[in-house]
Design an enzyme around this catalytic site. Structure first.
Site, PDB file in Angstrom:
ATOM      1  N   LYS A  58       4.272  -4.041   6.631  1.00 11.91           N
ATOM      2  CA  LYS A  58       4.268  -4.344   5.191  1.00 11.91           C
ATOM      3  C   LYS A  58       5.605  -3.926   4.572  1.00 11.91           C
ATOM      4  CE  LYS A  58      -0.705  -4.027   4.059  1.00 11.91           C
ATOM      5  NZ  LYS A  58      -0.938  -5.397   3.555  1.00 11.91           N
TER       6      LYS A  58
ATOM      7  N   HIS B 127       1.346   7.646   9.347  1.00 10.64           N
ATOM      8  CA  HIS B 127       0.175   7.499   8.467  1.00 10.64           C
ATOM      9  C   HIS B 127      -1.003   6.965   9.284  1.00 10.64           C
ATOM     10  CE1 HIS B 127      -2.404   6.104   5.222  1.00 10.64           C
ATOM     11  NE2 HIS B 127      -1.684   6.842   4.398  1.00 10.64           N
TER      12      HIS B 127
ATOM     13  N   SER C  12       0.834  -1.191   0.000  1.00 17.13           N
ATOM     14  CA  SER C  12       0.000   0.000   0.000  1.00 17.13           C
ATOM     15  C   SER C  12       0.872   1.245   0.000  1.00 17.13           C
ATOM     16  CB  SER C  12      -0.875  -0.023   1.261  1.00 17.13           C
ATOM     17  OG  SER C  12      -1.501   1.223   1.461  1.00 17.13           O
TER      18      SER C  12
ATOM     19  N   PRO D  38       5.667   7.096   8.920  1.00 15.21           N
ATOM     20  CA  PRO D  38       5.359   6.270  10.093  1.00 15.21           C
ATOM     21  C   PRO D  38       4.089   6.729  10.806  1.00 15.21           C
ATOM     22  CG  PRO D  38       7.566   7.242  10.265  1.00 15.21           C
ATOM     23  CD  PRO D  38       6.961   7.775   9.017  1.00 15.21           C
TER      24      PRO D  38
END
Length: 255
Positions: free
Chosen positions: A157, A143, A135, A141
């Site tokens: 991820k 987000h 994504s 960091p």
């Protein structure tokens, strides 16, 4: 890779909303691909038709993945932790819903350990290309997606993406924008890197288009050893993407 014989492709997360589309598209292109799916439960297997080419395994258990990757040419990783909404949210009262992850199914277990297990198993089995779908948003960091259920999903991820990039196996890392359940093949796709597309108005993409990019990536050398963000222009603007080789040539970043 010889054009004559079809390549065997394993799709993990094959019962997920994007995984189902990839699995179906591979099945439709029998001249080029032999499809396999991997799902977590028998229920998910039935959901996508229950065929013998669908393996049931928990990606958190490295040993369980091994049978599914035997004799596979390419792997498409579409597994992901899924946050659930806490019950009792009333939209009429304003505020934001709260989310949680089920025990043992946090991003650390699914998106990091589960993906690492898949990469290790694929590498050991001699898989020649791994496509990993992630994504956009991973460079930040803070987000908002990371705060959902305190899961830090983009952090984990990205850790798995880095692991893949360091694995030595040819890879394509696709960081998708906001996913939409609409028809694919009708929009112009745009690639970027380092979340630059998040600063623009074009930061969404249909699941069907992501699925198509996954499959096209298996067919072009130009897609290998690349990581890119992908989104699309609104329908009706630009020209629907048909030349995927050209699209992959525009991707220049290795991570």
């Amino acid at each position: 890779m010889a054009d004559s014989s079809p390549i065997t492709v394993l799709v993990t997360g094959a019962a997920g909303r994007t995984g189902q589309i990839v699995y179906r598209k591979l099945k439709e292109r029998r001249d080029k691909f032999v499809a396999r799916g991997l799902v977590r439960t028998e229920e998910s297997k039935e959901k996508i038709g229950g065929a013998d080419d669908v393996f049931v395994a928990d990606i958190r258990d490295a040993e369980k993945i091994v049978p599914a990757v035997q004799g596979v040419d390419a792997l498409i990783i579409l597994t992901s932790a899924v946050p659930k909404m806490k019950p009792g949210f009333d939209p009429s009262k304003g505020g934001r819903p709260e989310f949680y992850y089920e025990d043992g199914l946090y991003p650390e277990q699914v998106d990091w350990i589960g993906q690492k297990n898949q990469i290790d198993a694929a590498k050991a089995a001699g898989v020649r290309h791994i496509v990993q779908v992630g994504s956009m948003g991973g460079t930040n960091p803070n987000h908002p997606l990371n705060s959902l259920g305190n899961g830090n999903i983009l952090v984990w991820k990205r850790k798995a993406e880095q692991y893949l990039a360091d694995s030595g196996v040819p890879y394509t890392i696709i960081r998708a924008g906001g996913l939409q359940d609409k028809d694919g093949g009708v929009r112009e796709l745009i690639v970027g890197k380092d979340d630059e597309l998040l600063q623009t108005d074009t930061k969404t993409i249909t699941r069907a288009d992501v699925a198509e990019v996954c499959i096209q990536a298996l067919q072009f050398e130009e897609a290998k050893f690349k990581a890119f963000d992908i989104a699309s222009k609104p329908e009706g603007t630009g020209t629907p993407t048909r030349d995927f080789k050209e699209l992959f040539l525009k991707c220049t970043a290795r991570f």
